[in-house]
Structure formats: structure tokens, C-alpha cells
Design a protein around this motif. Structure first.
Motif, PDB file in Angstrom:
ATOM      1  N   ARG A  13       0.822  -1.207   0.000  1.00 47.35           N
ATOM      2  CA  ARG A  13       0.000   0.000   0.000  1.00 47.35           C
ATOM      3  C   ARG A  13       0.861   1.264   0.000  1.00 47.35           C
ATOM      4  N   ASN A  14       1.836   1.305   0.906  1.00 46.30           N
ATOM      5  CA  ASN A  14       2.662   2.507   1.023  1.00 46.30           C
ATOM      6  C   ASN A  14       3.465   2.776  -0.238  1.00 46.30           C
ATOM      7  N   TYR A  15       3.923   1.719  -0.902  1.00 43.13           N
ATOM      8  CA  TYR A  15       4.699   1.949  -2.123  1.00 43.13           C
ATOM      9  C   TYR A  15       3.823   2.586  -3.202  1.00 43.13           C
ATOM     10  N   ILE A  16       2.631   2.037  -3.393  1.00 46.56           N
ATOM     11  CA  ILE A  16       1.749   2.568  -4.434  1.00 46.56           C
ATOM     12  C   ILE A  16       1.337   4.006  -4.124  1.00 46.56           C
ATOM     13  N   VAL A  17       1.009   4.272  -2.862  1.00 47.24           N
ATOM     14  CA  VAL A  17       0.480   5.586  -2.491  1.00 47.24           C
ATOM     15  C   VAL A  17       1.566   6.649  -2.369  1.00 47.24           C
ATOM     16  N   PHE A  18       2.660   6.321  -1.663  1.00 49.77           N
ATOM     17  CA  PHE A  18       3.647   7.339  -1.340  1.00 49.77           C
ATOM     18  C   PHE A  18       4.812   7.406  -2.328  1.00 49.77           C
ATOM     19  N   GLU A  19       5.197   6.268  -2.899  1.00 45.98           N
ATOM     20  CA  GLU A  19       6.327   6.279  -3.828  1.00 45.98           C
ATOM     21  C   GLU A  19       5.883   6.594  -5.263  1.00 45.98           C
ATOM     22  N   LYS A  20       4.574   6.450  -5.506  1.00 44.42           N
ATOM     23  CA  LYS A  20       3.982   6.842  -6.785  1.00 44.42           C
ATOM     24  C   LYS A  20       4.705   6.251  -8.005  1.00 44.42           C
ATOM     25  N   PRO A  21       4.640   4.939  -8.192  1.00 47.77           N
ATOM     26  CA  PRO A  21       5.229   4.341  -9.397  1.00 47.77           C
ATOM     27  C   PRO A  21       4.555   4.911 -10.641  1.00 47.77           C
ATOM     28  N   ASP A  22       5.279   4.903 -11.752  1.00 47.71           N
ATOM     29  CA  ASP A  22       4.729   5.459 -12.988  1.00 47.71           C
ATOM     30  C   ASP A  22       3.539   4.653 -13.483  1.00 47.71           C
ATOM     31  N   VAL A  23       3.581   3.342 -13.271  1.00 43.65           N
ATOM     32  CA  VAL A  23       2.458   2.460 -13.616  1.00 43.65           C
ATOM     33  C   VAL A  23       2.369   1.373 -12.557  1.00 43.65           C
ATOM     34  N   THR A  24       1.145   1.020 -12.171  1.00 47.04           N
ATOM     35  CA  THR A  24       0.937  -0.133 -11.293  1.00 47.04           C
ATOM     36  C   THR A  24       0.211  -1.210 -12.081  1.00 47.04           C
ATOM     37  N   VAL A  25       0.837  -2.373 -12.206  1.00 48.31           N
ATOM     38  CA  VAL A  25       0.251  -3.506 -12.908  1.00 48.31           C
ATOM     39  C   VAL A  25      -0.354  -4.443 -11.860  1.00 48.31           C
ATOM     40  N   VAL A  26      -1.670  -4.637 -11.920  1.00 45.35           N
ATOM     41  CA  VAL A  26      -2.342  -5.524 -10.973  1.00 45.35           C
ATOM     42  C   VAL A  26      -2.567  -6.862 -11.661  1.00 45.35           C
ATOM     43  N   VAL A  27      -1.934  -7.903 -11.137  1.00 43.32           N
ATOM     44  CA  VAL A  27      -2.004  -9.231 -11.748  1.00 43.32           C
ATOM     45  C   VAL A  27      -3.141 -10.032 -11.116  1.00 43.32           C
ATOM     46  N   LEU A  28      -4.074 -10.484 -11.960  1.00 45.66           N
ATOM     47  CA  LEU A  28      -5.212 -11.260 -11.489  1.00 45.66           C
ATOM     48  C   LEU A  28      -5.152 -12.682 -12.051  1.00 45.66           C
ATOM     49  N   ASP A  29      -5.773 -13.602 -11.326  1.00 44.69           N
ATOM     50  CA  ASP A  29      -5.896 -14.995 -11.776  1.00 44.69           C
ATOM     51  C   ASP A  29      -7.176 -15.117 -12.596  1.00 44.69           C
ATOM     52  N   ALA A  30      -7.040 -15.473 -13.866  1.00 44.42           N
ATOM     53  CA  ALA A  30      -8.201 -15.553 -14.759  1.00 44.42           C
ATOM     54  C   ALA A  30      -9.241 -16.544 -14.278  1.00 44.42           C
ATOM     55  N   THR A  31      -8.835 -17.512 -13.458  1.00 42.10           N
ATOM     56  CA  THR A  31      -9.787 -18.518 -12.979  1.00 42.10           C
ATOM     57  C   THR A  31     -10.479 -18.093 -11.684  1.00 42.10           C
ATOM     58  N   SER A  32     -10.054 -16.960 -11.092  1.00 41.10           N
ATOM     59  CA  SER A  32     -10.637 -16.496  -9.817  1.00 41.10           C
ATOM     60  C   SER A  32     -10.835 -14.987  -9.835  1.00 41.10           C
ATOM     61  N   LEU A  33     -11.399 -14.483 -10.905  1.00 45.98           N
ATOM     62  CA  LEU A  33     -11.509 -13.034 -11.069  1.00 45.98           C
ATOM     63  C   LEU A  33     -12.336 -12.373  -9.974  1.00 45.98           C
ATOM     64  N   GLU A  34     -13.438 -12.990  -9.588  1.00 48.66           N
ATOM     65  CA  GLU A  34     -14.308 -12.356  -8.597  1.00 48.66           C
ATOM     66  C   GLU A  34     -13.559 -12.098  -7.297  1.00 48.66           C
ATOM     67  N   ARG A  35     -12.771 -13.069  -6.858  1.00 45.57           N
ATOM     68  CA  ARG A  35     -11.999 -12.904  -5.625  1.00 45.57           C
ATOM     69  C   ARG A  35     -10.876 -11.887  -5.822  1.00 45.57           C
ATOM     70  N   ASN A  36     -10.210 -11.933  -6.957  1.00 44.02           N
ATOM     71  CA  ASN A  36      -9.057 -11.068  -7.212  1.00 44.02           C
ATOM     72  C   ASN A  36      -9.423  -9.605  -7.405  1.00 44.02           C
ATOM     73  N   PHE A  37     -10.632  -9.339  -7.878  1.00 44.88           N
ATOM     74  CA  PHE A  37     -11.006  -7.959  -8.199  1.00 44.88           C
ATOM     75  C   PHE A  37     -11.103  -7.071  -6.968  1.00 44.88           C
ATOM     76  N   ASN A  38     -11.212  -7.634  -5.788  1.00 43.52           N
ATOM     77  CA  ASN A  38     -11.218  -6.828  -4.577  1.00 43.52           C
ATOM     78  C   ASN A  38      -9.957  -5.972  -4.502  1.00 43.52           C
ATOM     79  N   LEU A  39      -8.813  -6.606  -4.723  1.00 38.65           N
ATOM     80  CA  LEU A  39      -7.544  -5.883  -4.684  1.00 38.65           C
ATOM     81  C   LEU A  39      -7.455  -4.886  -5.839  1.00 38.65           C
ATOM     82  N   ALA A  40      -7.873  -5.300  -7.023  1.00 34.77           N
ATOM     83  CA  ALA A  40      -7.789  -4.415  -8.192  1.00 34.77           C
ATOM     84  C   ALA A  40      -8.580  -3.138  -7.974  1.00 34.77           C
TER      85      ALA A  40
END
Length: 231
Positions: free
Chosen positions: A75-102
Motif C-alpha cells: 500500500r505505502n509503495y503505491i500511495v507514497f512512492e507513486k510508481p509510474d504504472v501499477t500492474v495488478v495481476v489477477l488470476d483468470a480462474t478467480s476473477l471475482e476474488r481477485n477484483f477486490n484488490l484491483a
């Protein structure tokens, strides 16, 4: 940064995030620990066209609150370090569960790519995913890949390139909550803006304040020296 850009990889455990990281960076990587944490840090480089993409493999987490050191680090890296792009990797077989994080990431930062991994496994299970519909609904690029087979890598790298050059403008969907929560957000958000300006997403900070996230408040105080944020 010139032609060097920081790309964060986020995702639930067992989504193939580290497989993607290893496939992209190969031997051009190193590991260590995050400052003040025992959580492992893996970094590596990818050369693409005339650019260097500096990949940071964030700890695998199911959410980005303050329930564990892994969650705080990611969390702190994404919010405070501000990467140029954040790639969120999801499992195609468990999208409903993974989308919470996305969806949490989409509330925190603008330049996001949703990377749906294990697409080959999903197809064998009869699962079909329309990435164009998801792109339209989420407001950010959605790409299907198979990290272990290196399928979809050219599209992923090209999309990262187009975001950092401004050819793609991300417009993440705005999550809507119950009316009473939205009313509280509207009250708090202007006060957050007065304190931290545009350094962070004021709406996201307001949500975390409503959730009573004291660890985030402490981090804001530490980063910006704003005691008022905790009052």
C-alpha cells in the motif's frame, strides 16, 4: 528519471505475479528487504524500445489496508512512492476474488493496468473473458497474458510504454458506496485536500479515515510532517 520508469507489480498470492516478474526481468534482478521491514523486496529491469522499465515486485496481498506488514509495504509503495504504472495481476480462474484488490488499487492511483494471468488455464476450463468490456467499465487497460508461456508480453510492454508516454490516458472507475458513506466522504475530502493537497488521492484518504486506519495516519504524519492530519 529520463527514460527510466518505475513499474509496480501488485496481486493476490498465487496469481503468477512473481512468475511474470521473473519472466520479464530474467537475470536482471536483485532482492533485499524493504527499509525497516523483514518483507522481501525484489527489483529488476526490462529494456523496451529506448526505455528502462524498473519493475518492483510488491508483496502478494489480498487487500491493501493495514492488517499486515505485507499489506502496509504494498500500500505505502503505491500511495507514497507513486510508481509510474501499477500492474495488478489477477488470476483468470478467480476473477471475482481477485477484483477486490484491483478495485482498491484503482481508488489509490491513476495509471493502472489490469493484467489477467493464467488465461490459458481459464480457457481450458471454458472460461471466456472479454477484456474490451472490462477496459471500458474500469477505465484502464485490461490485458490477458500467460506469464509461464510469455503470452501477451508484447501487448503488456507496449501498453506500459503508451501510458508512460501519455499516449494512453487512464481514467479509473469511481467506486460508489452507500449514500451515508458518500455523504461523509464529501464532508472529509475538502479538509484532506487542505492538508495534503494533491499529493495523495483525497477521496481515498477520506475513506481510510472513515475506516479508522491509524497506521495510514501515522505514515502521513511521518512522510509529510502534518500533525493536523491525525486530528
Amino acid at each position: 528519471m529520463g527514460n527510466s520508469f518505475r513499474i509496480a507489480l501488485a496481486g493476490n498470492p498465487n496469481t503468477g505475479k512473481s512468475t511474470l516478474f521473473n519472466a520479464l526481468t530474467g537475470l536482471r534482478q536483485h532482492t533485499g528487504n524493504w527499509a525497516g521491514k523483514t518483507v522481501s523486496l525484489a527489483q529488476g529491469n526490462v529494456q523496451y524500445k529506448d526505455k528502462t522499465f524498473h519493475l518492483i515486485d510488491l508483496p502478494g496481498t489480498y487487500s491493501l489496508f493495514s492488517n499486515s506488514s505485507d499489506e502496509e509495504v504494498a500500500r505505502n509503495y503505491i500511495v507514497f512512492e507513486k510508481p509510474d504504472v501499477t500492474v495488478v495481476v489477477l488470476d483468470a480462474t478467480s476473477l471475482e476474488r481477485n477484483f477486490n484488490l484491483a478495485l482498491q488499487v484503482l481508488e489509490m492511483t491513476k495509471n493502472v493496468i489490469i493484467c489477467i494471468n493464467l488465461i490459458d488455464v481459464a480457457e481450458k476450463q471454458g472460461i471466456t473473458i472479454n477484456e474490451r468490456i472490462l477496459t471500458n467499465r474500469l477505465g484502464v487497460p485490461v490485458i490477458k497474458i500467460s506469464a509461464r508461456n510469455k503470452k501477451g508480453f508484447p501487448m503488456l510492454l507496449d501498453t506500459i510504454d503508451r501510458i508512460v508516454t501519455g499516449a494512453i490516458e487512464c481514467a479509473p472507475v469511481q467506486m460508489k458506496y452507500a449514500e451515508e458513506i458518500e455523504e461523509q466522504i464529501q464532508k472529509i475530502e475538502p479538509k484532506v485536500l487542505d492538508i495534503i493537497g494533491n499529493q495523495l488521492s483525497a477521496r481515498w484518504v477520506a475513506l481510510r479515515l472513515l475506516d479508522g486506519d491509524e497506521k495510514l495516519l501515522n505514515e502521513i504524519n511521518r512522510r509529510f510532517g502534518l500533525k493536523e492530519a491525525a486530528e
